[in-house]
Motif scaffolding. Sequence first.
Motif, PDB file in Angstrom:
ATOM      1  N   LEU A   8       6.715  59.937  19.229  1.00  0.00           N
ATOM      2  CA  LEU A   8       7.321  58.617  19.050  1.00  0.00           C
ATOM      3  C   LEU A   8       6.685  57.644  20.023  1.00  0.00           C
ATOM      4  N   VAL A   9       6.292  56.478  19.530  1.00  0.00           N
ATOM      5  CA  VAL A   9       5.845  55.385  20.383  1.00  0.00           C
ATOM      6  C   VAL A   9       6.859  54.253  20.265  1.00  0.00           C
ATOM      7  N   ILE A  10       7.333  53.789  21.413  1.00  0.00           N
ATOM      8  CA  ILE A  10       8.285  52.681  21.483  1.00  0.00           C
ATOM      9  C   ILE A  10       7.556  51.485  22.061  1.00  0.00           C
ATOM     10  N   ILE A  11       7.563  50.387  21.344  1.00  0.00           N
ATOM     11  CA  ILE A  11       6.880  49.174  21.791  1.00  0.00           C
ATOM     12  C   ILE A  11       7.911  48.262  22.443  1.00  0.00           C
ATOM     13  N   GLY A  12       7.794  48.097  23.757  1.00  0.00           N
ATOM     14  CA  GLY A  12       8.725  47.267  24.505  1.00  0.00           C
ATOM     15  C   GLY A  12       9.524  48.079  25.492  1.00  0.00           C
ATOM     16  N   GLY A  13       9.558  47.615  26.751  1.00  0.00           N
ATOM     17  CA  GLY A  13      10.267  48.324  27.809  1.00  0.00           C
ATOM     18  C   GLY A  13      11.448  47.551  28.353  1.00  0.00           C
ATOM     19  N   GLY A  14      12.053  46.723  27.523  1.00  0.00           N
ATOM     20  CA  GLY A  14      13.285  46.049  27.917  1.00  0.00           C
ATOM     21  C   GLY A  14      14.485  46.894  27.540  1.00  0.00           C
ATOM     22  N   GLN A  15      15.638  46.251  27.408  1.00  0.00           N
ATOM     23  CA  GLN A  15      16.866  47.001  27.150  1.00  0.00           C
ATOM     24  C   GLN A  15      16.789  47.814  25.863  1.00  0.00           C
ATOM     25  N   ALA A  16      16.180  47.257  24.812  1.00  0.00           N
ATOM     26  CA  ALA A  16      16.100  47.975  23.543  1.00  0.00           C
ATOM     27  C   ALA A  16      15.177  49.180  23.645  1.00  0.00           C
ATOM     28  N   GLY A  17      14.029  49.009  24.284  1.00  0.00           N
ATOM     29  CA  GLY A  17      13.088  50.110  24.416  1.00  0.00           C
ATOM     30  C   GLY A  17      13.603  51.224  25.297  1.00  0.00           C
ATOM     31  N   LEU A  18      14.256  50.862  26.410  1.00  0.00           N
ATOM     32  CA  LEU A  18      14.784  51.874  27.316  1.00  0.00           C
ATOM     33  C   LEU A  18      15.919  52.650  26.655  1.00  0.00           C
ATOM     34  N   ALA A  19      16.795  51.964  25.947  1.00  0.00           N
ATOM     35  CA  ALA A  19      17.879  52.647  25.243  1.00  0.00           C
ATOM     36  C   ALA A  19      17.325  53.574  24.165  1.00  0.00           C
ATOM     37  N   THR A  20      16.259  53.154  23.506  1.00  0.00           N
ATOM     38  CA  THR A  20      15.649  53.994  22.478  1.00  0.00           C
ATOM     39  C   THR A  20      15.016  55.237  23.095  1.00  0.00           C
ATOM     40  N   ALA A  21      14.363  55.081  24.245  1.00  0.00           N
ATOM     41  CA  ALA A  21      13.756  56.230  24.922  1.00  0.00           C
ATOM     42  C   ALA A  21      14.825  57.230  25.360  1.00  0.00           C
ATOM     43  N   HIS A  22      15.934  56.728  25.893  1.00  0.00           N
ATOM     44  CA  HIS A  22      17.029  57.613  26.293  1.00  0.00           C
ATOM     45  C   HIS A  22      17.587  58.353  25.079  1.00  0.00           C
ATOM     46  N   THR A  23      17.806  57.633  24.006  1.00  0.00           N
ATOM     47  CA  THR A  23      18.367  58.246  22.803  1.00  0.00           C
ATOM     48  C   THR A  23      17.414  59.279  22.229  1.00  0.00           C
ATOM     49  N   ALA A  24      16.118  58.992  22.271  1.00  0.00           N
ATOM     50  CA  ALA A  24      15.129  59.951  21.779  1.00  0.00           C
ATOM     51  C   ALA A  24      15.236  61.272  22.536  1.00  0.00           C
ATOM     52  N   ARG A  25      15.414  61.205  23.847  1.00  0.00           N
ATOM     53  CA  ARG A  25      15.541  62.428  24.642  1.00  0.00           C
ATOM     54  C   ARG A  25      16.776  63.223  24.242  1.00  0.00           C
ATOM     55  N   THR A  26      17.867  62.550  23.963  1.00  0.00           N
ATOM     56  CA  THR A  26      19.071  63.267  23.545  1.00  0.00           C
ATOM     57  C   THR A  26      18.888  63.925  22.190  1.00  0.00           C
ATOM     58  N   LEU A  27      17.930  63.440  21.415  1.00  0.00           N
ATOM     59  CA  LEU A  27      17.617  64.034  20.117  1.00  0.00           C
ATOM     60  C   LEU A  27      16.474  65.045  20.225  1.00  0.00           C
ATOM     61  N   GLY A  28      16.025  65.324  21.460  1.00  0.00           N
ATOM     62  CA  GLY A  28      14.957  66.286  21.675  1.00  0.00           C
ATOM     63  C   GLY A  28      13.585  65.771  21.329  1.00  0.00           C
ATOM     64  N   LEU A  29      13.382  64.464  21.486  1.00  0.00           N
ATOM     65  CA  LEU A  29      12.137  63.833  21.068  1.00  0.00           C
ATOM     66  C   LEU A  29      11.462  63.162  22.257  1.00  0.00           C
ATOM     67  N   ASN A  30      10.221  63.542  22.552  1.00  0.00           N
ATOM     68  CA  ASN A  30       9.443  62.857  23.584  1.00  0.00           C
ATOM     69  C   ASN A  30       8.978  61.503  23.071  1.00  0.00           C
TER      70      ASN A  30
END
Length: 365
Positions: A8-30
């Motif tokens: 997974l590539v997330i474009i943007g490191g603001g609130q939306a990107g950080l929340a998406t990265a955290h959620t990805a980890r809870t789903l077992g996704l780097n």
Amino acid sequence: MPTTTAPLVIIGGGQAGLATAHTARTLGLNSVVLEAADRVAGSWPHYYDSLTLFSPARRSALPGLAFPGDPDGYPTRDEVVAYLADYAARLDADIRTGHRVEKVIAAGMGGFEIVTVGGEVFAAPLVVAATGAFSRPHRPALPGLDSFAGTVLHSAEYRRPEPLAGKRVVIVGGGNSAVQIAIELADHARVTLATRYPLRFMPQKVLGRDMHLWLAWTGLDTAGWARPLLTGGQGTPVFDTGAYRARIATGNPDRRPMFTRLDGDQVVWDDGVRERVDVVLLATGYRPGVDYLADLNGALDDAGQPRHRGGICLAHPGLGFVGLEWQRSFASATLRGVGPDARHVLNHLLGQRARAGRAPARTRR
């Protein structure tokens, strides 16, 4: 340069990107997070100095980390920036600052290649555009604006009132930021809010509880159908303890119907009266900055805005959005709302890939 691959590539490191990265980890996704600036925090460091949230801290947190301090207090801009930096430091994610994405192109097997301005290439089956709704200041096409002889500012350029002391200022817009700025400026300048509709105030507290708690308890905060009820077709209401309404009643700032045009250094009001103005300040919101998706046919509409349903791209399986205003609800573009939207989008994207028989590898725990 060699291509970097990621699930997974997330474009943007603001609130939306950080929340998406955290959620990805809870789903077992780097994931790999690509942020254009030299630090995470999105648009927050660029807002005006005195900005405070209109939601309390207990309703202003990303998933997995409570906002520090008084849960019933209203965080400042700098407190939000510090919170986002702390949140990023705690994330188990590959966050790369100074990586501005230039374009995203379709690749084989339904995946994507993400190319940065520096020439780096990332490949992923899933991409989330999380540059949010506040990356491009919106400058409406107002009659005479381009030839206005005074100063034109967007609220994105406004920091503090002192540089505008003694000026005649017209603020275009009637949202929370417009009213906050107008009242702050009115201690230093003569200020008018010019709006198409009368200002709509919503009580900040009801029966001693912040309105955001009532919105959560009633379900209106996350209900997509609630948009007409909450906006009345006239934009987002202004949250007010009563102080804003009382200050506007004094006449500085005042509110007037939208002017008909600008002419030289004058504003022409709807009753035909002309008045010299020094500054027109556009508190007219933002638009998503997603030009990097222009090479994905059908990802954007004719105005360059995302074509999506609930954050799911309508044209490209595996592509989603997080952080758009009213993406799914009133809360969508807020600190409290990006986490639930990220989970909705990622679950949907993973489902798309699984149905196609090309599910990305998950992290083993």
